[in-house]
Design a protein around this motif. Sequence first.
Motif, PDB file in Angstrom:
ATOM      1  N   LYS A  92       0.851  -1.191   0.000  1.00 18.53           N
ATOM      2  CA  LYS A  92       0.000   0.000   0.000  1.00 18.53           C
ATOM      3  C   LYS A  92       0.888   1.243   0.000  1.00 18.53           C
ATOM      4  O   LYS A  92       2.074   1.175   0.297  1.00 18.53           O
ATOM      5  CB  LYS A  92      -0.899   0.036   1.247  1.00 18.53           C
ATOM      6  CG  LYS A  92      -1.779  -1.190   1.424  1.00 18.53           C
ATOM      7  CD  LYS A  92      -2.867  -1.261   0.382  1.00 18.53           C
ATOM      8  CE  LYS A  92      -3.761  -2.478   0.604  1.00 18.53           C
ATOM      9  NZ  LYS A  92      -4.788  -2.587  -0.403  1.00 18.53           N
ATOM     10  N   LEU A  93       0.293   2.398  -0.295  1.00 16.39           N
ATOM     11  CA  LEU A  93       1.029   3.654  -0.297  1.00 16.39           C
ATOM     12  C   LEU A  93       0.949   4.325   1.071  1.00 16.39           C
ATOM     13  O   LEU A  93      -0.118   4.358   1.689  1.00 16.39           O
ATOM     14  CB  LEU A  93       0.481   4.605  -1.355  1.00 16.39           C
ATOM     15  CG  LEU A  93       0.531   4.119  -2.798  1.00 16.39           C
ATOM     16  CD1 LEU A  93       0.033   5.210  -3.735  1.00 16.39           C
ATOM     17  CD2 LEU A  93       1.913   3.657  -3.195  1.00 16.39           C
ATOM     18  N   TYR A  94       2.074   4.855   1.501  1.00 16.97           N
ATOM     19  CA  TYR A  94       2.191   5.563   2.766  1.00 16.97           C
ATOM     20  C   TYR A  94       2.898   6.887   2.516  1.00 16.97           C
ATOM     21  O   TYR A  94       3.613   7.036   1.523  1.00 16.97           O
ATOM     22  CB  TYR A  94       3.002   4.745   3.780  1.00 16.97           C
ATOM     23  CG  TYR A  94       2.269   3.529   4.273  1.00 16.97           C
ATOM     24  CD1 TYR A  94       1.651   3.530   5.516  1.00 16.97           C
ATOM     25  CD2 TYR A  94       2.178   2.386   3.493  1.00 16.97           C
ATOM     26  CE1 TYR A  94       0.950   2.417   5.977  1.00 16.97           C
ATOM     27  CE2 TYR A  94       1.484   1.273   3.935  1.00 16.97           C
ATOM     28  CZ  TYR A  94       0.874   1.294   5.174  1.00 16.97           C
ATOM     29  OH  TYR A  94       0.176   0.201   5.615  1.00 16.97           O
ATOM     30  N   VAL A  95       2.721   7.816   3.431  1.00 14.06           N
ATOM     31  CA  VAL A  95       3.460   9.070   3.395  1.00 14.06           C
ATOM     32  C   VAL A  95       4.107   9.283   4.761  1.00 14.06           C
ATOM     33  O   VAL A  95       3.651   8.730   5.766  1.00 14.06           O
ATOM     34  CB  VAL A  95       2.582  10.293   3.041  1.00 14.06           C
ATOM     35  CG1 VAL A  95       2.128  10.241   1.605  1.00 14.06           C
ATOM     36  CG2 VAL A  95       1.415  10.424   3.985  1.00 14.06           C
ATOM     37  N   MET A  96       5.162  10.072   4.760  1.00 21.26           N
ATOM     38  CA  MET A  96       5.848  10.452   5.995  1.00 21.26           C
ATOM     39  C   MET A  96       6.505  11.799   5.771  1.00 21.26           C
ATOM     40  O   MET A  96       6.685  12.240   4.629  1.00 21.26           O
ATOM     41  CB  MET A  96       6.892   9.406   6.392  1.00 21.26           C
ATOM     42  CG  MET A  96       8.031   9.248   5.419  1.00 21.26           C
ATOM     43  SD  MET A  96       9.183   7.978   5.997  1.00 21.26           S
ATOM     44  CE  MET A  96       9.970   7.507   4.456  1.00 21.26           C
ATOM     45  N   SER A  97       6.861  12.444   6.863  1.00 21.01           N
ATOM     46  CA  SER A  97       7.628  13.683   6.736  1.00 21.01           C
ATOM     47  C   SER A  97       9.004  13.332   6.171  1.00 21.01           C
ATOM     48  O   SER A  97       9.437  12.175   6.226  1.00 21.01           O
ATOM     49  CB  SER A  97       7.771  14.376   8.091  1.00 21.01           C
ATOM     50  OG  SER A  97       8.674  13.668   8.903  1.00 21.01           O
ATOM     51  N   SER A  98       9.702  14.305   5.677  1.00 22.39           N
ATOM     52  CA  SER A  98      11.026  14.058   5.088  1.00 22.39           C
ATOM     53  C   SER A  98      12.051  13.628   6.126  1.00 22.39           C
ATOM     54  O   SER A  98      13.137  13.174   5.770  1.00 22.39           O
ATOM     55  CB  SER A  98      11.518  15.298   4.351  1.00 22.39           C
ATOM     56  OG  SER A  98      11.653  16.372   5.255  1.00 22.39           O
ATOM     57  N   THR A  99      11.701  13.728   7.399  1.00 16.42           N
ATOM     58  CA  THR A  99      12.585  13.271   8.472  1.00 16.42           C
ATOM     59  C   THR A  99      12.147  11.915   9.032  1.00 16.42           C
ATOM     60  O   THR A  99      12.728  11.425   9.990  1.00 16.42           O
ATOM     61  CB  THR A  99      12.649  14.302   9.612  1.00 16.42           C
ATOM     62  OG1 THR A  99      11.323  14.516  10.115  1.00 16.42           O
ATOM     63  CG2 THR A  99      13.233  15.620   9.134  1.00 16.42           C
TER      64      THR A  99
END
Length: 122
Positions: A92-99
């Motif tokens: 599945k697709l996930y997102v996160m902050s660049s850190t």
Amino acid sequence: MPQIFVQDVQSGQTRRLTYSGRYNTQPSWSPSGDKIAYSTWEKSGEINIFVINADGSGVKRLTSGVRENESPSWSPDGSMIVFTSNRQGGKKLYVMSSTGGSQRRLLQMDGEQMQPSWSLFR
């Protein structure tokens, strides 16, 4: 074993950036060009996403302990990274902050979603 390299277009000189991990692939340049996100197959068998500065310094793991995390792609402003993970079963697709913070699933859809690519529509 695959590693991440950069090449200076003018001089043709190539420089290796990654030295850890068994298999480093899927590099993605940050929009500002100062960092590269990439996937690493680690000795533990996990695949995790790391970020490295363009000069080879500052290696940082962004994901861990959650199976396979692959195909990082930066948001146009460089504040977020979208990626594929199988941490809840299928890919599945996930997102996160660049850190690496605030990791969350992006969509609630049937089937698998993978190989994301963030783009800017104008």
